[in-house]
Design a protein around this motif. Structure first.
Motif, PDB file in Angstrom:
ATOM      1  N   ILE A 256      96.775 -22.139 -24.243  1.00  0.00           N
ATOM      2  CA  ILE A 256      96.619 -21.360 -23.015  1.00  0.00           C
ATOM      3  C   ILE A 256      96.322 -19.898 -23.349  1.00  0.00           C
ATOM      4  O   ILE A 256      95.485 -19.252 -22.708  1.00  0.00           O
ATOM      5  CB  ILE A 256      97.880 -21.479 -22.140  1.00  0.00           C
ATOM      6  CG1 ILE A 256      98.001 -22.909 -21.588  1.00  0.00           C
ATOM      7  CG2 ILE A 256      97.860 -20.474 -20.999  1.00  0.00           C
ATOM      8  CD1 ILE A 256      99.294 -23.180 -20.857  1.00  0.00           C
ATOM      9  N   GLY A 257      96.986 -19.391 -24.374  1.00  0.00           N
ATOM     10  CA  GLY A 257      96.739 -18.013 -24.781  1.00  0.00           C
ATOM     11  C   GLY A 257      95.364 -17.786 -25.376  1.00  0.00           C
ATOM     12  O   GLY A 257      94.857 -16.662 -25.367  1.00  0.00           O
ATOM     13  N   ALA A 258      94.751 -18.849 -25.883  1.00  0.00           N
ATOM     14  CA  ALA A 258      93.428 -18.737 -26.499  1.00  0.00           C
ATOM     15  C   ALA A 258      92.291 -18.886 -25.500  1.00  0.00           C
ATOM     16  O   ALA A 258      91.124 -18.704 -25.843  1.00  0.00           O
ATOM     17  CB  ALA A 258      93.274 -19.808 -27.588  1.00  0.00           C
ATOM     18  N   GLN A 259      92.619 -19.209 -24.238  1.00  0.00           N
ATOM     19  CA  GLN A 259      91.585 -19.427 -23.234  1.00  0.00           C
ATOM     20  C   GLN A 259      91.052 -18.102 -22.707  1.00  0.00           C
ATOM     21  O   GLN A 259      91.805 -17.178 -22.417  1.00  0.00           O
ATOM     22  CB  GLN A 259      92.156 -20.248 -22.075  1.00  0.00           C
ATOM     23  CG  GLN A 259      91.125 -20.697 -21.059  1.00  0.00           C
ATOM     24  CD  GLN A 259      91.717 -21.647 -20.021  1.00  0.00           C
ATOM     25  OE1 GLN A 259      92.921 -21.633 -19.769  1.00  0.00           O
ATOM     26  NE2 GLN A 259      90.881 -22.493 -19.440  1.00  0.00           N
ATOM     27  N   ALA A 260      89.728 -18.010 -22.586  1.00  0.00           N
ATOM     28  CA  ALA A 260      89.094 -16.804 -22.062  1.00  0.00           C
ATOM     29  C   ALA A 260      89.292 -16.718 -20.546  1.00  0.00           C
ATOM     30  O   ALA A 260      89.613 -17.709 -19.885  1.00  0.00           O
ATOM     31  CB  ALA A 260      87.608 -16.810 -22.395  1.00  0.00           C
ATOM     32  N   GLU A 261      89.051 -15.554 -19.992  1.00  0.00           N
ATOM     33  CA  GLU A 261      89.248 -15.343 -18.561  1.00  0.00           C
ATOM     34  C   GLU A 261      88.338 -16.235 -17.724  1.00  0.00           C
ATOM     35  O   GLU A 261      88.687 -16.617 -16.607  1.00  0.00           O
ATOM     36  CB  GLU A 261      89.012 -13.873 -18.206  1.00  0.00           C
ATOM     37  CG  GLU A 261      90.095 -12.930 -18.724  1.00  0.00           C
ATOM     38  CD  GLU A 261      89.904 -11.506 -18.245  1.00  0.00           C
ATOM     39  OE1 GLU A 261      88.958 -11.272 -17.445  1.00  0.00           O
ATOM     40  OE2 GLU A 261      90.681 -10.635 -18.654  1.00  0.00           O
ATOM     41  N   ASP A 262      87.159 -16.579 -18.260  1.00  0.00           N
ATOM     42  CA  ASP A 262      86.243 -17.424 -17.500  1.00  0.00           C
ATOM     43  C   ASP A 262      86.562 -18.916 -17.634  1.00  0.00           C
ATOM     44  O   ASP A 262      85.849 -19.762 -17.090  1.00  0.00           O
ATOM     45  CB  ASP A 262      84.791 -17.162 -17.900  1.00  0.00           C
ATOM     46  CG  ASP A 262      84.504 -17.496 -19.366  1.00  0.00           C
ATOM     47  OD1 ASP A 262      85.411 -17.984 -20.075  1.00  0.00           O
ATOM     48  OD2 ASP A 262      83.357 -17.270 -19.799  1.00  0.00           O
ATOM     49  N   GLY A 263      87.644 -19.248 -18.356  1.00  0.00           N
ATOM     50  CA  GLY A 263      88.071 -20.634 -18.511  1.00  0.00           C
ATOM     51  C   GLY A 263      87.606 -21.305 -19.775  1.00  0.00           C
ATOM     52  O   GLY A 263      88.052 -22.403 -20.104  1.00  0.00           O
TER      53      GLY A 263
END
Length: 359
Positions: A256-263
């Protein structure tokens, strides 16, 4: 384990109407909503196998420049899994039967090496289909996997190619397939395989891709390695393996922490649908619906919206634009199939309010 393994790993059940999909690329009202991208994907994927039931890959020879055809049996297993996930059982069955007829070519190609990852992946797919992995013709895949595991020492539980050499192809993806197959079979060696997989989990919760015998006390893993590990550990937990829940939770927190703001998810080369699709499935499988839906929406944005390749999922924005109005060349088609089969499971996480899967 029965054939529900692949669907049990799905995020949301696929609508029954998907089974009746045709290869008609003309837009319809049914293209709207979260099921639309799935219908388009199954239509496109179902058109990819040749008359013999197998998808043929191509590559450009760097010396001659000629296009060379070959059959990648591992990719065909991915195609089988994707079609099963999407509900096209008829085409999936054709691909499955054609692939297992070539099982020896896949796991023991000319050259004298038996590949542990290939045996693990094949065994997992055979189990998912509902067949006995220890009775695939003359092959006893679970017995073979157990024979490929290191029995003692620092590498105990590691699946290795045979004969052993310094050029081992096994990495965490292969180990994850082996864990899944052995756990599903109830093998006495499953716990050892799981323990070696867990050695690859770093202190931040992620999993490294390249395996070593020393525990990953520090460092950062990869999205792909972590997502594959989560999925295999979840299967092991569902099959009764104890004390992996905390490891799964730590891996999910890192993901979850590695996910970018755009998903999206990605690696050194930037965001791509392969990593994002894997991340979406791992998140949804563990009940994290919102980040899974964000990842799914990003994947859907890279699906070809119209034209002769409608439904294909491109690796990145450049590939999506390139396939927007013309047929994909044979030498490039392999790339789109690989991207699609790895990303397509993410589409089941699309939220109900999603009006369209492609743009």
């Amino acid at each position: 384990m029965n054939r529900t393994l692949l669907r049990r790993l799905a995020i949301i059940a696929i609508a029954p109407a998907l089974v009746a999909c045709s290869s008609d690329n003309s837009p319809t009202a049914d293209d709207a909503g979260p099921a639309g991208p799935q219908r388009a994907a199954v239509s496109w994927l179902a058109d990819q196998p040749a008359a013999d039931g197998l998808f043929t890959s191509h590559y450009a020879d760097v010396e001659t420049g000629k296009t060379v055809a070959f059959v990648d049996h591992g990719l065909n297993l991915d195609l089988y899994a994707a079609l099963t996930e999407l509900g096209d059982d008829k085409t999936a069955e054709t691909v499955y039967r054609a692939t297992i007829e070539k099982a020896d070519e896949y796991t023991d190609p000319p050259g004298g090496t038996r590949y542990a990852g290939a045996v693990g992946k094949l065994a997992s797919m055979v189990q998912a289909h509902g067949d006995d992995a220890n009775a695939l013709g003359s092959r006893h895949l679970i017995d073979e996997l157990e024979a490929l595991l290191v029995k003692k020492g620092e590498e105990a539980g590691r699946a290795k190619d045979s004969p052993d050499s310094e050029f081992q192809s096994t990495n965490i993806v292969n180990q994850a397939w082996v864990v899944r197959a052995l756990a599903t079979a109830g093998s006495d060696d499953a716990d050892a395989a799981i323990d070696f997989l867990l050695k690859q989990q770093c202190d931040d919760g992620s999993f490294r891709e390249e395996m070593t015998a020393a525990p990953c006390a520090d460092g950062r893993g990869s999205v792909d390695g972590t997502a594959f590990a989560i999925q295999s550990l979840q299967v092991a937990a569902d099959e009764g393996s104890d004390e992996v829940e905390d490891d799964i939770a730590e891996a999910v927190d890192w993901l979850i922490g590695a996910q970018a703001e755009d998903g999206s998810f990605g690696g050194a080369d930037g965001a791509n649908v392969n990593s994002t699709g894997l991340g979406a499935v791992a998140l949804a499988l563990t009940g994290h619906d919102q980040p899974a839906a964000q990842a799914a929406a990003w994947v859907a944005s890279l699906q070809v919206a119209d034209g002769p390749e409608k439904g294909a999922i491109a690796l990145n924005e450049a590939d999506r634009s390139a396939a927007g109005s013309k047929a994909i060349a044979d030498v490039d088609r392999d790339r789109y199939v690989r991207a699609s089969v790895q990303a397509v499971r993410a589409l089941t996480a699309l939220p109900a309010e999603n009006a369209s899967g492609s743009r």
